[in-house]
Design a protein around this motif. Structure first.
Motif, PDB file in Angstrom:
ATOM      1  N   TRP A   1       0.838  -1.203   0.000  1.00 36.96           N
ATOM      2  CA  TRP A   1       0.000   0.000   0.000  1.00 36.96           C
ATOM      3  C   TRP A   1       0.872   1.253   0.000  1.00 36.96           C
ATOM      4  N   PHE A   2       1.919   1.226   0.794  1.00 39.13           N
ATOM      5  CA  PHE A   2       2.773   2.405   0.916  1.00 39.13           C
ATOM      6  C   PHE A   2       3.435   2.748  -0.411  1.00 39.13           C
ATOM      7  N   GLN A   3       3.911   1.756  -1.130  1.00 43.63           N
ATOM      8  CA  GLN A   3       4.552   2.015  -2.418  1.00 43.63           C
ATOM      9  C   GLN A   3       3.565   2.624  -3.409  1.00 43.63           C
ATOM     10  N   GLU A   4       2.315   2.205  -3.340  1.00 46.30           N
ATOM     11  CA  GLU A   4       1.288   2.756  -4.221  1.00 46.30           C
ATOM     12  C   GLU A   4       0.971   4.214  -3.880  1.00 46.30           C
ATOM     13  N   HIS A   5       1.256   4.612  -2.639  1.00 50.77           N
ATOM     14  CA  HIS A   5       0.932   5.967  -2.182  1.00 50.77           C
ATOM     15  C   HIS A   5       2.203   6.741  -1.807  1.00 50.77           C
ATOM     16  N   LYS A   6       3.327   6.357  -2.404  1.00 48.22           N
ATOM     17  CA  LYS A   6       4.616   6.967  -2.068  1.00 48.22           C
ATOM     18  C   LYS A   6       4.634   8.469  -2.383  1.00 48.22           C
ATOM     19  N   LYS A   7       3.998   8.865  -3.483  1.00 53.91           N
ATOM     20  CA  LYS A   7       3.999  10.285  -3.837  1.00 53.91           C
ATOM     21  C   LYS A   7       3.256  11.115  -2.796  1.00 53.91           C
ATOM     22  N   GLU A   8       2.149  10.583  -2.269  1.00 54.37           N
ATOM     23  CA  GLU A   8       1.412  11.310  -1.238  1.00 54.37           C
ATOM     24  C   GLU A   8       2.240  11.383   0.043  1.00 54.37           C
ATOM     25  N   TYR A   9       2.959  10.306   0.374  1.00 53.92           N
ATOM     26  CA  TYR A   9       3.856  10.342   1.531  1.00 53.92           C
ATOM     27  C   TYR A   9       4.893  11.449   1.372  1.00 53.92           C
ATOM     28  N   GLU A  10       5.517  11.513   0.216  1.00 59.13           N
ATOM     29  CA  GLU A  10       6.544  12.530  -0.024  1.00 59.13           C
ATOM     30  C   GLU A  10       5.965  13.929   0.079  1.00 59.13           C
ATOM     31  N   ALA A  11       4.719  14.097  -0.364  1.00 61.54           N
ATOM     32  CA  ALA A  11       4.071  15.407  -0.301  1.00 61.54           C
ATOM     33  C   ALA A  11       3.773  15.807   1.144  1.00 61.54           C
ATOM     34  N   VAL A  12       3.231  14.876   1.929  1.00 59.74           N
ATOM     35  CA  VAL A  12       2.900  15.222   3.320  1.00 59.74           C
ATOM     36  C   VAL A  12       4.163  15.333   4.168  1.00 59.74           C
ATOM     37  N   ARG A  13       5.177  14.561   3.832  1.00 57.68           N
ATOM     38  CA  ARG A  13       6.454  14.680   4.529  1.00 57.68           C
ATOM     39  C   ARG A  13       7.047  16.075   4.303  1.00 57.68           C
ATOM     40  N   ALA A  14       7.002  16.530   3.072  1.00 59.32           N
ATOM     41  CA  ALA A  14       7.500  17.870   2.748  1.00 59.32           C
ATOM     42  C   ALA A  14       6.679  18.936   3.468  1.00 59.32           C
ATOM     43  N   GLU A  15       5.377  18.711   3.566  1.00 61.18           N
ATOM     44  CA  GLU A  15       4.503  19.651   4.262  1.00 61.18           C
ATOM     45  C   GLU A  15       4.846  19.716   5.748  1.00 61.18           C
ATOM     46  N   TYR A  16       5.079  18.551   6.357  1.00 58.03           N
ATOM     47  CA  TYR A  16       5.471  18.512   7.771  1.00 58.03           C
ATOM     48  C   TYR A  16       6.812  19.208   7.979  1.00 58.03           C
ATOM     49  N   GLU A  17       7.771  18.938   7.120  1.00 58.44           N
ATOM     50  CA  GLU A  17       9.088  19.553   7.258  1.00 58.44           C
ATOM     51  C   GLU A  17       9.018  21.070   7.067  1.00 58.44           C
ATOM     52  N   ARG A  18       8.091  21.515   6.237  1.00 59.38           N
ATOM     53  CA  ARG A  18       7.891  22.963   6.092  1.00 59.38           C
ATOM     54  C   ARG A  18       7.398  23.559   7.412  1.00 59.38           C
ATOM     55  N   GLY A  19       6.522  22.827   8.101  1.00 63.56           N
ATOM     56  CA  GLY A  19       6.048  23.281   9.397  1.00 63.56           C
ATOM     57  C   GLY A  19       7.155  23.301  10.441  1.00 63.56           C
ATOM     58  N   VAL A  20       8.037  22.286  10.410  1.00 66.91           N
ATOM     59  CA  VAL A  20       9.166  22.243  11.334  1.00 66.91           C
ATOM     60  C   VAL A  20      10.112  23.415  11.069  1.00 66.91           C
ATOM     61  N   GLN A  21      10.321  23.744   9.803  1.00 71.95           N
ATOM     62  CA  GLN A  21      11.162  24.894   9.457  1.00 71.95           C
ATOM     63  C   GLN A  21      10.572  26.185  10.020  1.00 71.95           C
ATOM     64  N   GLN A  22       9.266  26.339   9.933  1.00 69.47           N
ATOM     65  CA  GLN A  22       8.610  27.512  10.519  1.00 69.47           C
ATOM     66  C   GLN A  22       8.815  27.546  12.031  1.00 69.47           C
TER      67      GLN A  22
END
Length: 204
Positions: A24-45
């Motif tokens: 399942w995770f491999q099928e949704h890897k792009k969404e993981y990368e998107a939400v991971r980037a979103e979380y890291e943007r919040g950590v940067q803030q």
């Protein structure tokens, strides 16, 4: 972190909780990368905000304080390959350092912001207790101020209670996650603020 898309992140994490497998995770890897980037943007803030009152963390980058999403299952009965949360621990010495810092945790129904020290080894916990006794006035000015008690304590947690009856004291609400039933060994049981020595961690 006010601009971080928390709803999108939490929605994805709920999906992981329901489908915690590699296929399942491999099928949704792009969404993981998107939400991971979103979380890291919040950590940067968060880093940019924290550095305004704690300049010691000025050198810290997002990659220095965020945790892996992939679980180490080698010694765990739970073989789920992925975590159900995103976490970041910010302090001046790295996320693995035994040093006070700031923790950001996003998990469905269990989001958390924390500051302080957690799960300390005995030698460092003893040092913390000694520092509290050596700098009592400064400590009480912080933890018994109106501003602190408004969010992390209560009047019931005040150290003005009878120190000879410490078993009847309540744990400060929102301050310290675990405590000893009695005064720690080697410390005076009749010290007026002994409730703070009983804490096994110093975090809010």
């Amino acid at each position: 972190m006010k601009d971080m898309d928390q709803k999108r992140i939490l929605k994805f994490l709920r999906q992981v909780m329901a489908n915690n497998n590699r296929e399942w995770f491999q099928e949704h890897k792009k969404e993981y990368e998107a939400v991971r980037a979103e979380y890291e943007r919040g950590v940067q803030q968060a880093l940019e905000r924290i550095v305004t009152f704690d300049p010691e963390i000025a050198h810290v980058q997002v990659k220095d304080c965020t945790y892996r999403f992939y679980r180490d299952t080698r010694f765990s009965a739970d073989k789920s390959p992925y975590k159900n949360h995103f976490g970041a621990y910010i302090n001046a010495k790295s996320k693995k350092a035994l040093r006070g810092g700031y923790y950001i945790h996003l998990e469905p129904d269990h989001c958390l912001l924390a500051v302080g020290n957690y799960w300390l080894p005995t030698n460092i916990l003893t040092s913390c207790r000694n520092e509290i006794m050596a700098n009592t006035a400064e400590w009480l000015k912080c933890v018994e101020s109106k501003a602190f008690l408004k969010y992390f304590g209560s009047d019931e947690a005040s150290s003005t209670k009878d120190p000879t009856n410490i078993d009847s004291w309540d744990q400060p609400q929102g301050f310290g996650l675990a405590k000893l039933k009695t005064c720690p060994s080697g410390f005076p049981k009749d010290w007026p603020h002994v409730n703070y020595l009983r804490l096994k961690d110093y975090c809010c």
